[in-house]
Design a protein around this motif. Structure first.
Motif, mmCIF file in Angstrom:
data_model
loop_
_atom_site.group_PDB
_atom_site.id
_atom_site.type_symbol
_atom_site.label_atom_id
_atom_site.label_comp_id
_atom_site.label_asym_id
_atom_site.label_seq_id
_atom_site.Cartn_x
_atom_site.Cartn_y
_atom_site.Cartn_z
ATOM 1 N N LEU A 150 55.035 28.854 29.498
ATOM 2 C CA LEU A 150 53.903 27.942 29.368
ATOM 3 C C LEU A 150 53.483 27.373 30.717
ATOM 4 N N GLY A 151 54.462 27.145 31.602
ATOM 5 C CA GLY A 151 54.130 26.688 32.949
ATOM 6 C C GLY A 151 53.257 27.698 33.668
ATOM 7 N N ALA A 152 53.590 28.988 33.552
ATOM 8 C CA ALA A 152 52.790 30.032 34.181
ATOM 9 C C ALA A 152 51.395 30.095 33.569
ATOM 10 N N VAL A 153 51.295 29.974 32.262
ATOM 11 C CA VAL A 153 49.992 30.003 31.576
ATOM 12 C C VAL A 153 49.106 28.851 32.049
ATOM 13 N N ILE A 154 49.700 27.699 32.255
ATOM 14 C CA ILE A 154 48.936 26.532 32.706
ATOM 15 C C ILE A 154 48.382 26.739 34.114
ATOM 16 N N LEU A 155 49.155 27.388 34.979
ATOM 17 C CA LEU A 155 48.752 27.549 36.382
ATOM 18 C C LEU A 155 47.831 28.746 36.621
ATOM 19 N N LEU A 156 47.912 29.766 35.779
ATOM 20 C CA LEU A 156 47.148 30.996 36.018
ATOM 21 C C LEU A 156 45.648 30.764 36.221
ATOM 22 N N PRO A 157 44.983 29.939 35.388
ATOM 23 C CA PRO A 157 43.533 29.751 35.591
ATOM 24 C C PRO A 157 43.175 29.135 36.942
ATOM 25 N N LEU A 158 44.119 28.443 37.565
ATOM 26 C CA LEU A 158 43.830 27.783 38.837
ATOM 27 C C LEU A 158 43.813 28.763 40.005
ATOM 28 N N LEU A 159 44.439 29.935 39.853
ATOM 29 C CA LEU A 159 44.497 30.901 40.949
ATOM 30 C C LEU A 159 43.120 31.380 41.359
ATOM 31 N N GLY A 160 42.283 31.722 40.367
ATOM 32 C CA GLY A 160 40.939 32.211 40.662
ATOM 33 C C GLY A 160 40.099 31.173 41.388
ATOM 34 N N ARG A 161 40.235 29.925 40.987
ATOM 35 C CA ARG A 161 39.452 28.869 41.624
ATOM 36 C C ARG A 161 39.839 28.686 43.084
ATOM 37 N N GLN A 162 41.097 28.948 43.400
ATOM 38 C CA GLN A 162 41.565 28.799 44.772
ATOM 39 C C GLN A 162 41.465 30.101 45.574
ATOM 40 N N GLY A 163 41.004 31.163 44.914
ATOM 41 C CA GLY A 163 40.862 32.448 45.602
ATOM 42 C C GLY A 163 42.182 33.082 45.995
ATOM 43 N N ILE A 164 43.223 32.842 45.209
ATOM 44 C CA ILE A 164 44.557 33.389 45.500
ATOM 45 C C ILE A 164 44.742 34.692 44.725
ATOM 46 N N SER A 165 45.035 35.768 45.431
ATOM 47 C CA SER A 165 45.204 37.068 44.789
ATOM 48 C C SER A 165 46.659 37.306 44.406
ATOM 49 N N PHE A 166 46.868 38.226 43.471
ATOM 50 C CA PHE A 166 48.215 38.543 43.007
ATOM 51 C C PHE A 166 48.954 39.394 44.048
ATOM 52 N N PRO A 167 50.275 39.289 44.088
ATOM 53 C CA PRO A 167 51.055 40.150 44.988
ATOM 54 C C PRO A 167 50.841 41.619 44.627
ATOM 55 N N ARG A 168 51.013 42.483 45.615
ATOM 56 C CA ARG A 168 50.797 43.911 45.407
ATOM 57 C C ARG A 168 52.112 44.667 45.455
ATOM 58 N N GLY A 169 52.349 45.452 44.435
ATOM 59 C CA GLY A 169 53.500 46.344 44.416
ATOM 60 C C GLY A 169 54.829 45.632 44.300
ATOM 61 N N VAL A 170 55.873 46.445 44.308
ATOM 62 C CA VAL A 170 57.233 45.928 44.179
ATOM 63 C C VAL A 170 57.583 45.015 45.349
#
Length: 303
Positions: free
Chosen positions: A49-69
């Motif tokens: 649930l903590g991750a679900v709460i924070l996920l929408p904020l990533l797009g607003r801050q322009g933070i991209s997901f890590p790539r690969g292993v």
């Protein structure tokens, strides 16, 4: 990263106080939720649930997901040491020991962190810091009392809580080495996502939560408070402090947690504050002054 003996400025002292409130509430939320949920399932819900709460904020801050292993590996390491292991050990420990004793054992975290950093060659083992942390731990014991009760499994519960505190020390070392340039929001979110994946496997294999009865409203409110306040928001603050003031300094929050818990009880619930609690708070305050070092240096110059 900050230098080895960086002092904490006024902003980060304020953030430490806020973080102590967020994490202090976790002992209350854990105690309430454990009445209907097994420990590992509770930890899974907390990080998910903590991750679900924070996920929408990533797009607003322009933070991209890590790539690969390679990109995700640091967050799985941090998630393991900072979430999966300590959360599971402490929550399991709280099934054997009262919350007050668990908070005292959690306050050993700065001592473990100082030792881990010194053994890894990251920070010098300064007598002032060790003495300050030991003094702070003594203050926590005075403030809360030992909380020892005749309970079955008391020794096991103590060892589990101490294991969680030690894991936090290694997490601080890993964060210092692996997450030098990561934004606090991204670090908090990605470590919780990694922790969710690991806890889904662990909780599923050990407790099979899909067979559990549906918890009541009070339990879900406790889980939500644990996920939103004590996890999502808390880790944004945590990684902000660790970038500015260093790994050892951020762990001082565990000395503040019992103080803020008692102050909240006084302000919100009208609970009286005893002379023992005042004495413990004074000792903890003195310990933080010793660790910070500025007042001692001023006195040396005056002398």
């Amino acid at each position: 990263m900050p230098p080895n003996d960086i002092r904490i400025d006024a902003r980060d002292w304020s953030l430490l106080a806020v973080l102590s409130i967020f994490w202090g509430g976790s002992f209350f939320f854990n105690g309430a939720a454990l009445r209907e949920l097994p420990p590992l399932t509770l930890v899974f819900l907390r990080v998910a649930l903590g991750a679900v709460i924070l996920l929408p904020l990533l797009g607003r801050q322009g933070i991209s997901f890590p790539r690969g292993v390679a990109g995700w590996k640091p967050f799985f390491v941090i998630g393991l040491l900072n979430n999966v292991v300590p959360f599971s050990l402490i929550v399991a420990g709280q099934t054997f020991v009262p919350s007050g004793l668990a908070s005292i054992l959690n306050a050993t975290t700065p001592l473990f962190t100082v030792m881990v950093m010194a053994m890894a060659g990251e920070e010098a083992l300064q007598a002032r810091r060790v003495a300050g942390v030991a003094l702070g731990l003594a203050g926590v014991i005075i403030l809360r009392g030992w909380g020892i009760e005749a309970r079955t499994g008391q020794g096991l519960g103590i060892l589990l809580c101490l294991g969680g505190a030690l894991s936090y020390g290694f997490a601080a070392l890993a964060a210092r080495r692996l997450l030098k340039d990561s934004a606090p929001l991204g670090t908090a979110t990605f470590q919780l996502m990694a922790s969710t994946a690991m806890m889904a496997i662990v909780a599923g294999a050990v407790e099979q939560p899909w067979h559990l009865a549906m918890p009541g409203v009070a339990t879900w409110l406790a889980v939500l408070g644990l996920a939103a306040l004590s996890t999502a928001l808390a880790y944004i603050v945590f990684f902000q402090i660790i970038r500015r003031s260093g790994a050892t300094n951020v762990m001082l929050v565990t000395l503040l947690i019992p103080v803020t818990a008692i102050l909240l009880g006084w302000l919100v619930l009208g609970e009286p504050i005893s002379a023992r609690e005042i004495a413990g708070a004074i000792v903890i305050g003195s310990a933080l002054i010793v660790i910070d070092g500025r007042v001692l240096r001023m006195l040396q110059r005056v002398g």
